[in-house]
Motif scaffolding. Sequence first.
Motif, PDB file in Angstrom:
ATOM      1  N   THR A 360       0.730  -1.442   0.016  1.00 18.24           N
ATOM      2  CA  THR A 360      -0.073  -0.050  -0.033  1.00 18.24           C
ATOM      3  C   THR A 360       0.938   1.403  -0.218  1.00 18.24           C
ATOM      4  O   THR A 360       0.269   2.539  -0.292  1.00 18.24           O
ATOM      5  N   LEU A 362       1.874   2.807   2.575  1.00 19.80           N
ATOM      6  CA  LEU A 362       1.476   3.227   4.182  1.00 19.80           C
ATOM      7  C   LEU A 362       2.669   2.902   4.783  1.00 19.80           C
ATOM      8  O   LEU A 362       3.295   2.151   4.865  1.00 19.80           O
ATOM      9  N   ALA A 416      -6.412   1.790   1.127  1.00 19.26           N
ATOM     10  CA  ALA A 416      -5.336   2.594   1.617  1.00 19.26           C
ATOM     11  C   ALA A 416      -5.357   3.832   1.039  1.00 19.26           C
ATOM     12  O   ALA A 416      -5.391   5.161   1.849  1.00 19.26           O
ATOM     13  N   ALA A 417      -5.711   3.924  -0.466  1.00 22.98           N
ATOM     14  CA  ALA A 417      -5.783   5.331  -1.139  1.00 22.98           C
ATOM     15  C   ALA A 417      -6.746   6.182  -0.381  1.00 22.98           C
ATOM     16  O   ALA A 417      -6.819   7.340  -0.168  1.00 22.98           O
ATOM     17  N   LYS A 420      -5.682   7.433   2.876  1.00 25.87           N
ATOM     18  CA  LYS A 420      -4.757   8.456   2.604  1.00 25.87           C
ATOM     19  C   LYS A 420      -5.206   9.748   2.423  1.00 25.87           C
ATOM     20  O   LYS A 420      -5.025  10.840   2.704  1.00 25.87           O
ATOM     21  N   MET A 423      -6.795  11.823   5.180  1.00 29.54           N
ATOM     22  CA  MET A 423      -5.829  12.334   6.247  1.00 29.54           C
ATOM     23  C   MET A 423      -5.480  13.770   6.261  1.00 29.54           C
ATOM     24  O   MET A 423      -5.559  14.279   5.012  1.00 29.54           O
ATOM     25  N   THR A 428      -1.905  10.553  10.690  1.00 31.57           N
ATOM     26  CA  THR A 428      -1.053   9.445  10.137  1.00 31.57           C
ATOM     27  C   THR A 428      -1.819   8.327   9.940  1.00 31.57           C
ATOM     28  O   THR A 428      -2.257   7.440  10.955  1.00 31.57           O
ATOM     29  N   CYS A 429      -1.903   7.581   8.721  1.00 32.43           N
ATOM     30  CA  CYS A 429      -2.641   6.227   8.529  1.00 32.43           C
ATOM     31  C   CYS A 429      -1.490   5.475   8.291  1.00 32.43           C
ATOM     32  O   CYS A 429      -0.737   5.763   7.513  1.00 32.43           O
ATOM     33  N   GLY A 430      -1.685   3.892   8.364  1.00 33.86           N
ATOM     34  CA  GLY A 430      -0.913   3.076   8.247  1.00 33.86           C
ATOM     35  C   GLY A 430      -1.337   1.653   8.005  1.00 33.86           C
ATOM     36  O   GLY A 430      -2.602   1.432   8.609  1.00 33.86           O
ATOM     37  N   VAL A 439      -5.056   4.447  12.318  1.00 34.70           N
ATOM     38  CA  VAL A 439      -4.734   5.924  12.178  1.00 34.70           C
ATOM     39  C   VAL A 439      -4.336   6.544  13.667  1.00 34.70           C
ATOM     40  O   VAL A 439      -4.879   6.404  14.506  1.00 34.70           O
TER      41      VAL A 439
END
Length: 784
Positions: A360, A362, A416-417, A420, A423, A428-430, A439
């Motif tokens: 991803t 991320l 994931a997109a 993101k 945000m 911060t997302c991962g 997040v």
Amino acid sequence: MKSLLTDPVDAEVIPARTLLGLGPRNQDIGNLRQLQLAPLRGRGSLRLVMGMGMALVAAFTMILSVPLPVAAGWLGAALLFGLWSFNQFRNMPFGDPKLSGVAEHRLCTRHALYSAVLWGSPFWLQGLSPTLDHVLSMWTIAVLMMVTLSIVAHSVPLACVLFIAPVTLSAAVALVRAGAPQLAGVALVAGLLLCAFCVRFAQSHIRFRRAEETLHEKTETVSLLLREFEETSADWLWQTDNSRRLVHVSPRLAFALGGTAERLEGVPLLQALSGDAWETGLFPKSLHDMAERMKRRESFSNLIVPVTIGGMPRWWELSASPRLDETGKFLGFRGVGSDVTEKRATAEQIAKMARFDNLTGLPNRLSLNEDLARALNHALDAKSRCALLMIDLDRFKAVNDTLGHPVGDKLLAQVAARLKGLMERGMTCGRLGGDEFAVVLHNVASADAAEELAQRLITTISRPYVVDNHQLFVGASIGFAMGPQDGATVETLTRNADLALYKSKDKGGNVVAGYVASLHAQAEERRVMEQELRGALERGEFELYYQPVVTAADGTLNGFEALIRWQNKKLGNVSPGRFIPLAEDARLISPIGEWVLRTACHEAMKWPSNLKVAINVSADQLTDPSFASVVVSALAQSGLSPQRLEIEVTESVFLRDGGGAAQLLDQLIGLGIRLSLDDFGTGYSSLGYLRKTQFSTIKVDRSFVVGAAKGSIESIAIIRAVVALADSLGMSTTAEGAETELEVDTIRAMGCSNIQGYYYGRPMPASDVLTLFRAPEAADSAAA
């Protein structure tokens, strides 16, 4: 090289005169003074504690034989001297190879002499004619001091002698004045022996240290030579003089620097490494660090520095140590280097891979934990709040199982997109792994703000996706915890957010749950229950109860539904609503379900042949490829006819599986087994399920039965619609949970085929079921 390894170690014994500093002033003693002083480094506190402790012991000993002011005055002088001496020696550079050590050695001898005067005086505090008892007690303490000093400072024998000799002489004279000349002789002999011991001990120490240094230098040289000959061609030896200019430049080093050995000879090392930056003085920090270490004559190892070779940036790894001659004079540096440019690029790529998710893009768990740590620290310092949101995708497993992992991976990338895109600053997302995301929120205003963001995340994630011409739907369960009130460390906050996520998933998914303290108790209860559940089958703690199912028209018994019960010694009676979901999560439902199937089939063989037995089957069981063979085996071993077995499933089976369960149900139908769709209307209520699979029965949930009995228009309409639908498809209907006569009459009036509920019978153990069939036989035999 062999001769270097086998050279005998210098075993020359240092003369006592030289060791004591009594030899000629111009005598070459090399690094002798540094070797003598080195053991004193770091022992200042020990000497201070020893001196003060012995002074206190001496003062308390003499207090009975010496006037109190005199004893107190001596004790004060001793303590002040100890502190003064400690302060003098505290920052002394003992054993520094860059210094001669002469000044430090003289300071030691002076302080030893001062200390001797101090400790020689207690013998005379009673006057010129001291008592024998007083002298002997003081001599005992003085002997302890001399022995301790001989051990602690044996490497400086002159200091030991200058302390021992005056104190011994003072004690001997005092013993003579006290009328014990023979004891005075003993004291003199003891002092002489201690002085000789210190000298001999010092000789052994210096001999050992010199041998150690010689071996260390030879070992270092051998190691460098071995690296020169045995390592790869990217490594080379380098050497500088005491001005840090290159000397003895090897062809390999010259090639690495892009020049010739002759041209590089005598060039400053820093100039050779820095290239054009030599003129401007704008060196990289690591080159500055290396230059400072060399200026301080410090060793360094595996130091990574940027260099410029032919105008191109490179990275070198350098190690070096200062070279000293036999007298301790600094000669320069000798070291080894290698080009690690490619290795460093690979390491940077690996470092990036270690911190970011490859699929991803991320941040991964490691990066998120670091960011969460920063958020927590800021929240603690600024007395603000942060938050951690844990996200788990709902129904993602079905995508992987039906369309394959490549499609699942593309779906994760799209999720994931979207994350993101939501945000903002301070977020911060991962990706944590699998279908789990997180997040981190910095400086969040309140828990309501975190929950609002979580709801937006769910809404965004739940929109349909298109992957490889497939329209896909997934949802998200989110649990969150607020820092620092819900956890002041990364571990605690993560664990609590995870507990909240479990809570949201238990609610059915697509919801947000915040952390509350009671979740810990629930998690512990869940852990204990799972532990007990794992051994429940072996301990025989499960039992099947059977609830009657009757024909609605005349109340005739036509079968039973098998319901599992669990009686545990620790937990007591545990309801199926509590342990069945846990068994599914813990992957224990398949063995438990197999036990239920085999036991129910075995018990049903004891009933009249017209009665059926219904068994609930979970979605996890239907995704097990071996389930069909287990059913066949249970029927064969019990002898039960397939037509007497009814398997009940819920709509969730079709939501969690992409088609495998439907195929397995078709196999069961082919065997003659009846299928029942349980709780129809309470879940997703898709008529497509009825089209996919040939169910024999639709079960109406109790909530509609109760509502219809109370006159609820919606419940009445739903039941009538289900009955009409079932009749048109050739299916029967069973109304669950009928408990009153009004509910039974209502169900009959709306045309349901069968009724199940407390009105006709509660769930009962197998023995009570058999009693229902044996009662008429017992009555007939009694009449006869």
